[in-house]
Design an enzyme around this catalytic site. Structure first.
Site, PDB file in Angstrom:
ATOM      1  N   ASP A  73      43.023  50.484  34.949  1.00  0.00           N
ATOM      2  CA  ASP A  73      41.572  50.495  35.116  1.00  0.00           C
ATOM      3  C   ASP A  73      40.970  51.624  34.286  1.00  0.00           C
ATOM      4  O   ASP A  73      41.425  51.889  33.165  1.00  0.00           O
ATOM      5  CB  ASP A  73      41.220  50.638  36.604  1.00  0.00           C
ATOM      6  CG  ASP A  73      39.950  49.902  36.970  1.00  0.00           C
ATOM      7  OD1 ASP A  73      38.859  50.394  36.627  1.00  0.00           O
ATOM      8  OD2 ASP A  73      40.029  48.834  37.597  1.00  0.00           O
TER       9      ASP A  73
ATOM     10  N   HIS B  17      35.092  53.576  38.273  1.00  0.00           N
ATOM     11  CA  HIS B  17      35.486  52.232  38.690  1.00  0.00           C
ATOM     12  C   HIS B  17      36.892  52.201  39.283  1.00  0.00           C
ATOM     13  O   HIS B  17      37.124  51.626  40.357  1.00  0.00           O
ATOM     14  CB  HIS B  17      35.388  51.299  37.484  1.00  0.00           C
ATOM     15  CG  HIS B  17      35.558  49.845  37.781  1.00  0.00           C
ATOM     16  ND1 HIS B  17      36.765  49.200  37.725  1.00  0.00           N
ATOM     17  CD2 HIS B  17      34.655  48.895  38.107  1.00  0.00           C
ATOM     18  CE1 HIS B  17      36.608  47.917  38.007  1.00  0.00           C
ATOM     19  NE2 HIS B  17      35.324  47.708  38.236  1.00  0.00           N
TER      20      HIS B  17
ATOM     21  N   SER C 292      35.987  42.685  40.818  1.00  0.00           N
ATOM     22  CA  SER C 292      36.810  43.884  40.642  1.00  0.00           C
ATOM     23  C   SER C 292      37.287  44.438  41.970  1.00  0.00           C
ATOM     24  O   SER C 292      38.375  45.024  42.059  1.00  0.00           O
ATOM     25  CB  SER C 292      36.012  44.969  39.913  1.00  0.00           C
ATOM     26  OG  SER C 292      35.780  44.634  38.568  1.00  0.00           O
TER      27      SER C 292
END
Length: 536
Positions: A127, A162, A414
């Protein structure tokens, strides 16, 4: 003579009625099926070609070019800095995560995400990096960094915010009993691999080179950072309230953007690296590449496909987000589901990937979740609560500041993917002898199947995951029995009467024949009267 036209029209109507009654099975066609267009004639195909073993990516754990930071890293907003989010996320309750954790602990000697030997299940998170948040309790390991290796180590800076939120859903373990949020597998270990960043840009000397990179069309996303409230050089404006990463409402972490770090090639390298890390049994990929379907597969995609296949053969379950729609990532809502408008990788490689769609609080598929025949299962992907990714923060996050400066809920496929990765970690801890194929089959077969032929559709795949069933159900294939087949369950209504239709057909035919005879009689009488001489 004026009755001649009406009489003939009446006769035609009666004849039609009689023919219709005599032929009750004849109906007019309502519509014709839309034929698929072959790929060589400009159409698109849903299934990727076979894996090309010769395209396996080169082993590397280094950036493909020199990247420099141009946007300030994610940080907390000064307002409401002390806010604590005590409530349990709806997704956590919907999936009965805590009940599943109790089952896992009872079976493995007191752990949720550890084998009975005490060794943790390792989950590689590819990620934007993972910040070592206190709620991980030191269970985050440095992996690789394809952006820039900075302290405290490769993969341990999450400038975008994220990856930390994704990893938190998998393995966070708050010690404060007043906090309801928990990771799905709170005793597992995270191996952080930073593969992309929208806050790092190629250095000026590498800009020209990046324009010649061999990657699939990357216009299938909004501009990086559009959802984050920050522009190049404007890091001070990237506020978190109460803390999260940017662009959660866009098509996701896209690859190959000219002004961001991360390509499909480095994603393939990251998968290959993760597959060789000792102990890794799960790989979570909440970043992807969405492009227009055009009937071809690019070389970088071939390398990614080869890397994913290799991980699968190494007994690793690869979990990937199905992708979010956007202005240039069109929803697959065409008539023929096997002729998609958009292709999302790595979910496209469904033979070796467990791809995850998102549902909302209604239990239905979220409107931003990309559909496709490659979707495997679904999990909650809206109104997310996870770890605050800001450096040195010990708080949680449930909002992100978008381009208009207004805080909005965290959402996206996600965040549906790590729910599945966490459940896979629990299953691998309880059933250590199951290989990757069997684990994937257990997740699919115990999901809450949609009401579709075969118990599967292109929206949620085999259905919303059921963690409790995944840990307790008897799966026929594991017991050497034939796989369960979908059957139509009986309802409370009485059975339909399948009586003989012959009397009704005869009755309608007789009535129709009588009407025809009546029409003929009326026609004959009218003709005779018309030809009779007028009285003098």
């Amino acid at each position: 003579m004026h009755a001649k036209g009406p009489a003939r029209r009446l006769t035609a109507v009666l004849l039609a009625a009689g023919i219709g009654a005599l032929s009750p099975g004849v109906t007019a066609p309502l519509a014709l099926a839309q034929p698929s267009i072959p790929a060589d004639e400009g159409g698109h195909y849903a299934e990727p070609p076979s894996v090309d073993g010769g395209m396996f990516p080169a082993a590397s754990d280094q950036p493909d070019k020199n990247y420099v930071q141009e946007i300030g890293c994610v940080r907390r907003a000064e307002l409401d800095d002390n806010v604590v989010l005590p409530n349990k996320p709806w997704g956590q309750q919907y999936l009965r995560i805590e009940e599943a954790q109790k089952l896992a602990r009872s079976a493995t000697g007191g752990y949720a995400g550890k084998y009975s030997s005490g060794e943790p299940v390792k989950v590689a998170v590819i990620d934007t990096g993972v910040t070592p948040h206190p709620f991980f309790q030191g269970r985050v390991e440095a992996g690789a960094d394809y952006v820039k290796n900075v302290p405290p180590g490769p993969g341990l800076e999450d400038c975008d915010g994220h990856g930390t939120e994704v990893a938190g859903i998998i393995a966070a373990n708050p010690t404060n009993p007043e906090i309801g949020f928990t990771g799905v597998a709170p005793d597992s270990t995270i191996v952080s691999i930073r593969q992309s960043s929208q806050n790092y840009k190629p250095a000026q000397e590498d800009t020209a080179q990046s324009n010649d990179a061999e990657d699939p069309p990357a216009g299938d996303s909004e501009k990086p950072g559009d959802g984050g409230g920050g522009q190049p050089g404007g890091g001070a404006d990237r506020l978190i309230a109460p803390g999260t990463g940017p662009a959660q409402d866009s098509p996701g972490r896209q690859q190959g953007e000219a002004d961001a770090a991360g390509t499909v090639d480095t994603l393939a390298q990251a998968v290959a690296f993760a597959a060789k890390v000792s102990g890794v049994k799960v790989i979570n990929i909440s970043i992807n590449n969405c492009r227009a379907a055009n009937g071809i597969i690019t070389d970088p995609e071939k390398r990614l496909q080869a890397a994913v296949s290799d991980a699968y053969l190494r007994d690793i379950v690869v979990v990937a987000a199905a992708g979010n729609t956007g202005d240039t990532c069109k929803q697959n809502n065409q008539l023929d589901p096997k002729v998609p408008q958009s292709i999302v990788t790595p979910p496209w490689f469904a033979d070796h990937v467990l791809s995850v769609a998102a549902i909302d609080q209604t239990g239905g598929v979220a409107d931003f979740s990309v559909h496709g025949p490659w979707v495997s299962v679904a999990a909650p992907g809206t109104d997310i609560i996870s770890l605050d990714p800001a450096k040195d923060s010990d708080k949680l996050a449930n909002r992100t500041v978008e381009g208009n400066g207004e805080p909005t809920p965290i959402q996206g496929t996600s965040f549906a993917a790590p729910y599945v990765s966490g459940v896979v970690a629990l299953v691998r801890a309880k059933f250590p002898d199951l290989n990757a194929e069997a684990v994937i089959n257990r997740i699919k077969s115990t999901a809450q199947h949609p009401a579709a032929p075969g118990g599967r559709d292109n929206f949620v795949g085999h259905g919303v995951i059921n963690p409790v069933a995944a840990l307790t159900a008897t799966v026929p294939e594991e017991e050497g029995m034939a796989a369960a087949q979908p059957v139509q369950l009986p309802s409370d209504l009485p059975p339909t009467h399948e009586g003989d239709q012959t009397p009704m057909i005869v009755a309608f035919a007789g009535a129709g024949g009588g009407l025809v005879a009546l029409g003929i009689t009326l026609f004959v009488i009218h003709t005779i009267r018309r030809n009779r001489p007028e009285p003098t």
